[in-house]
Design a protein around this motif. Structure first.
Motif, PDB file in Angstrom:
ATOM      1  N   MET A   1       0.924  -0.810  -0.394  1.00  0.00           N
ATOM      2  CA  MET A   1       0.031  -0.313   0.072  1.00  0.00           C
ATOM      3  C   MET A   1       0.998   1.292   0.421  1.00  0.00           C
ATOM      4  SD  MET A   1      -3.277   0.743   2.914  1.00  0.00           S
ATOM      5  CE  MET A   1      -3.865   2.566   2.493  1.00  0.00           C
ATOM      6  N   ASP A   2       0.975   2.595  -1.137  1.00  0.00           N
ATOM      7  CA  ASP A   2       1.128   3.196  -0.917  1.00  0.00           C
ATOM      8  C   ASP A   2       0.141   4.286   0.047  1.00  0.00           C
ATOM      9  OD1 ASP A   2       2.888   5.567  -1.784  1.00  0.00           O
ATOM     10  OD2 ASP A   2       2.243   5.862  -3.385  1.00  0.00           O
ATOM     11  N   PHE A   3       1.746   4.629   1.221  1.00  0.00           N
ATOM     12  CA  PHE A   3       0.757   5.947   2.440  1.00  0.00           C
ATOM     13  C   PHE A   3       1.398   7.081   1.764  1.00  0.00           C
ATOM     14  CE2 PHE A   3       1.415   2.131   4.873  1.00  0.00           C
ATOM     15  CZ  PHE A   3      -0.273   2.362   5.111  1.00  0.00           C
ATOM     16  N   SER A   4       1.760   7.286   0.420  1.00  0.00           N
ATOM     17  CA  SER A   4       2.428   8.802   0.088  1.00  0.00           C
ATOM     18  C   SER A   4       0.865   9.618  -0.632  1.00  0.00           C
ATOM     19  CB  SER A   4       3.080   8.670  -0.571  1.00  0.00           C
ATOM     20  OG  SER A   4       2.405   8.035  -2.327  1.00  0.00           O
ATOM     21  N   THR A   5      -0.237   8.636  -0.610  1.00  0.00           N
ATOM     22  CA  THR A   5      -1.541   9.303  -0.638  1.00  0.00           C
ATOM     23  C   THR A   5      -2.465   9.738   0.198  1.00  0.00           C
ATOM     24  OG1 THR A   5      -2.500   7.192  -1.640  1.00  0.00           O
ATOM     25  CG2 THR A   5      -1.707   8.471  -3.157  1.00  0.00           C
ATOM     26  N   VAL A   6      -2.176   9.327   1.188  1.00  0.00           N
ATOM     27  CA  VAL A   6      -2.811   9.178   2.444  1.00  0.00           C
ATOM     28  C   VAL A   6      -2.653  10.989   2.781  1.00  0.00           C
ATOM     29  CG1 VAL A   6      -2.880   8.951   4.368  1.00  0.00           C
ATOM     30  CG2 VAL A   6      -2.122   7.046   3.243  1.00  0.00           C
ATOM     31  N   ARG A   7      -4.141  11.635   2.775  1.00  0.00           N
ATOM     32  CA  ARG A   7      -4.257  12.373   3.662  1.00  0.00           C
ATOM     33  C   ARG A   7      -3.754  12.550   4.932  1.00  0.00           C
ATOM     34  NH1 ARG A   7      -9.407  14.405   0.013  1.00  0.00           N
ATOM     35  NH2 ARG A   7      -8.563  13.683  -1.768  1.00  0.00           N
ATOM     36  N   TRP A   8      -2.670  12.969   5.180  1.00  0.00           N
ATOM     37  CA  TRP A   8      -2.499  12.660   7.181  1.00  0.00           C
ATOM     38  C   TRP A   8      -3.904  14.098   8.095  1.00  0.00           C
ATOM     39  CZ3 TRP A   8      -1.163   8.241   8.298  1.00  0.00           C
ATOM     40  CH2 TRP A   8      -0.381   7.559   7.393  1.00  0.00           C
ATOM     41  N   GLU A   9      -3.638  14.946   6.975  1.00  0.00           N
ATOM     42  CA  GLU A   9      -4.506  16.295   8.142  1.00  0.00           C
ATOM     43  C   GLU A   9      -5.758  15.520   8.027  1.00  0.00           C
ATOM     44  OE1 GLU A   9      -3.564  17.041   4.757  1.00  0.00           O
ATOM     45  OE2 GLU A   9      -1.480  17.737   5.815  1.00  0.00           O
ATOM     46  N   GLU A  10      -6.202  15.052   7.264  1.00  0.00           N
ATOM     47  CA  GLU A  10      -7.794  14.427   7.451  1.00  0.00           C
ATOM     48  C   GLU A  10      -7.665  13.516   8.383  1.00  0.00           C
ATOM     49  OE1 GLU A  10      -9.992  13.744   3.961  1.00  0.00           O
ATOM     50  OE2 GLU A  10      -9.508  15.232   3.045  1.00  0.00           O
ATOM     51  N   VAL A  11      -6.882  12.242   8.638  1.00  0.00           N
ATOM     52  CA  VAL A  11      -7.045  11.282   9.353  1.00  0.00           C
ATOM     53  C   VAL A  11      -6.798  11.757  11.176  1.00  0.00           C
ATOM     54  CG1 VAL A  11      -5.428   8.993  10.227  1.00  0.00           C
ATOM     55  CG2 VAL A  11      -5.807   9.670   7.303  1.00  0.00           C
ATOM     56  N   GLY A  12      -5.497  12.976  11.137  1.00  0.00           N
ATOM     57  CA  GLY A  12      -5.005  13.282  11.896  1.00  0.00           C
ATOM     58  C   GLY A  12      -6.950  14.041  12.890  1.00  0.00           C
ATOM     59  N   LYS A  13      -7.518  14.728  12.083  1.00  0.00           N
ATOM     60  CA  LYS A  13      -9.115  14.921  12.269  1.00  0.00           C
ATOM     61  C   LYS A  13      -9.785  14.573  12.579  1.00  0.00           C
ATOM     62  CE  LYS A  13     -12.268  18.535  10.404  1.00  0.00           C
ATOM     63  NZ  LYS A  13     -13.196  19.100   9.470  1.00  0.00           N
ATOM     64  N   ALA A  14      -9.731  13.706  11.918  1.00  0.00           N
ATOM     65  CA  ALA A  14     -10.758  12.387  11.694  1.00  0.00           C
ATOM     66  C   ALA A  14     -10.585  11.680  13.607  1.00  0.00           C
ATOM     67  CB  ALA A  14     -10.377  11.763  10.671  1.00  0.00           C
ATOM     68  N   SER A  15      -9.225  11.566  13.604  1.00  0.00           N
ATOM     69  CA  SER A  15      -9.150  11.011  15.104  1.00  0.00           C
ATOM     70  C   SER A  15      -8.903  11.323  16.340  1.00  0.00           C
ATOM     71  CB  SER A  15      -7.506  10.314  14.972  1.00  0.00           C
ATOM     72  OG  SER A  15      -6.725   9.458  14.013  1.00  0.00           O
ATOM     73  N   ILE A  16      -9.278  12.742  15.937  1.00  0.00           N
ATOM     74  CA  ILE A  16      -9.524  13.681  16.774  1.00  0.00           C
ATOM     75  C   ILE A  16     -10.656  13.598  17.364  1.00  0.00           C
ATOM     76  CG2 ILE A  16      -9.654  16.370  17.425  1.00  0.00           C
ATOM     77  CD1 ILE A  16      -6.897  15.199  18.078  1.00  0.00           C
ATOM     78  N   GLU A  17     -11.619  13.830  16.264  1.00  0.00           N
ATOM     79  CA  GLU A  17     -12.855  14.162  16.214  1.00  0.00           C
ATOM     80  C   GLU A  17     -13.512  12.132  16.933  1.00  0.00           C
ATOM     81  OE1 GLU A  17     -14.704  13.993  12.363  1.00  0.00           O
ATOM     82  OE2 GLU A  17     -14.700  16.952  12.445  1.00  0.00           O
ATOM     83  N   THR A  18     -12.828  11.237  16.508  1.00  0.00           N
ATOM     84  CA  THR A  18     -13.039  10.071  16.635  1.00  0.00           C
ATOM     85  C   THR A  18     -12.980  10.081  18.721  1.00  0.00           C
ATOM     86  OG1 THR A  18     -12.669   8.822  14.766  1.00  0.00           O
ATOM     87  CG2 THR A  18     -12.837   7.878  16.888  1.00  0.00           C
ATOM     88  N   LEU A  19     -11.256  11.000  18.941  1.00  0.00           N
ATOM     89  CA  LEU A  19     -10.806  11.149  20.717  1.00  0.00           C
ATOM     90  C   LEU A  19     -12.540  11.831  21.788  1.00  0.00           C
ATOM     91  CD1 LEU A  19      -8.222  10.708  20.476  1.00  0.00           C
ATOM     92  CD2 LEU A  19      -9.084   8.814  21.259  1.00  0.00           C
ATOM     93  N   GLN A  20     -12.571  12.276  20.444  1.00  0.00           N
ATOM     94  CA  GLN A  20     -13.928  13.588  21.252  1.00  0.00           C
ATOM     95  C   GLN A  20     -15.118  12.536  21.875  1.00  0.00           C
ATOM     96  OE1 GLN A  20     -14.234  16.761  18.422  1.00  0.00           O
ATOM     97  NE2 GLN A  20     -12.157  18.142  19.659  1.00  0.00           N
ATOM     98  N   ILE A  21     -15.595  12.142  20.747  1.00  0.00           N
ATOM     99  CA  ILE A  21     -16.946  11.073  20.666  1.00  0.00           C
ATOM    100  C   ILE A  21     -16.716  10.465  21.765  1.00  0.00           C
ATOM    101  CG2 ILE A  21     -18.152   9.387  19.707  1.00  0.00           C
ATOM    102  CD1 ILE A  21     -17.810  11.148  17.115  1.00  0.00           C
ATOM    103  N   LEU A  22     -15.179   9.974  21.518  1.00  0.00           N
ATOM    104  CA  LEU A  22     -15.019   8.791  22.811  1.00  0.00           C
ATOM    105  C   LEU A  22     -15.157   9.300  24.288  1.00  0.00           C
ATOM    106  CD1 LEU A  22     -14.358   5.584  23.606  1.00  0.00           C
ATOM    107  CD2 LEU A  22     -11.733   6.865  23.391  1.00  0.00           C
ATOM    108  N   GLY A  23     -14.679   9.992  24.209  1.00  0.00           N
ATOM    109  CA  GLY A  23     -14.792  11.373  25.727  1.00  0.00           C
ATOM    110  C   GLY A  23     -16.161  11.586  25.549  1.00  0.00           C
ATOM    111  N   VAL A  24     -17.086  11.790  25.062  1.00  0.00           N
ATOM    112  CA  VAL A  24     -18.086  12.310  25.881  1.00  0.00           C
ATOM    113  C   VAL A  24     -19.129  11.374  25.895  1.00  0.00           C
ATOM    114  CG1 VAL A  24     -20.257  12.939  24.692  1.00  0.00           C
ATOM    115  CG2 VAL A  24     -18.013  14.575  24.159  1.00  0.00           C
TER     116      VAL A  24
END
Length: 98
Positions: A1-24
């Motif tokens: 798998m080629d990770f050069s095409t991954v949008r890491w900003e979106e992955v980071g944002k989605a991870s933060i949103e997931t952690l926020q939902i987990l916290g709530v």
């Protein structure tokens, strides 16, 4: 798998949103679950008729609500089988429904 095409900003944002939902959800679990668990524990061995009634009603509600995630999982699995064109026949279908 080629990770050069991954949008890491979106992955980071989605991870933060997931952690926020987990916290709530964790906060709501502590706010509602802890007092409910303590109340169930305190009324479980009481000799009072009122305490037994409270325990019976709360225990019924808790047991029904505990099965909700499993029901959601089963519905999601059946829908994923339909949309993925998996056909179950005979024994395999009866095994899933059993």
């Amino acid at each position: 798998m080629d990770f050069s095409t991954v949008r890491w900003e979106e992955v980071g944002k989605a991870s933060i949103e997931t952690l926020q939902i987990l916290g709530v959800s964790g906060l709501f679990t502590v706010i509602f679950g802890l007092p409910l668990g303590v109340l169930l524990f305190m009324t479980a061995r009481s000799a009072s008729i009122k305490s037994r009634a409270v325990y019976t009603i709360l225990s019924l509600i808790v047991n029904i609500l505990r099965s909700v995630p499993f029901i959601i999982l089963i519905v999601a699995l059946f829908h994923s089988l339909v949309y993925s064109s998996v056909q179950l026949r005979g024994f395999s279908a009866s095994y899933l429904l059993w």
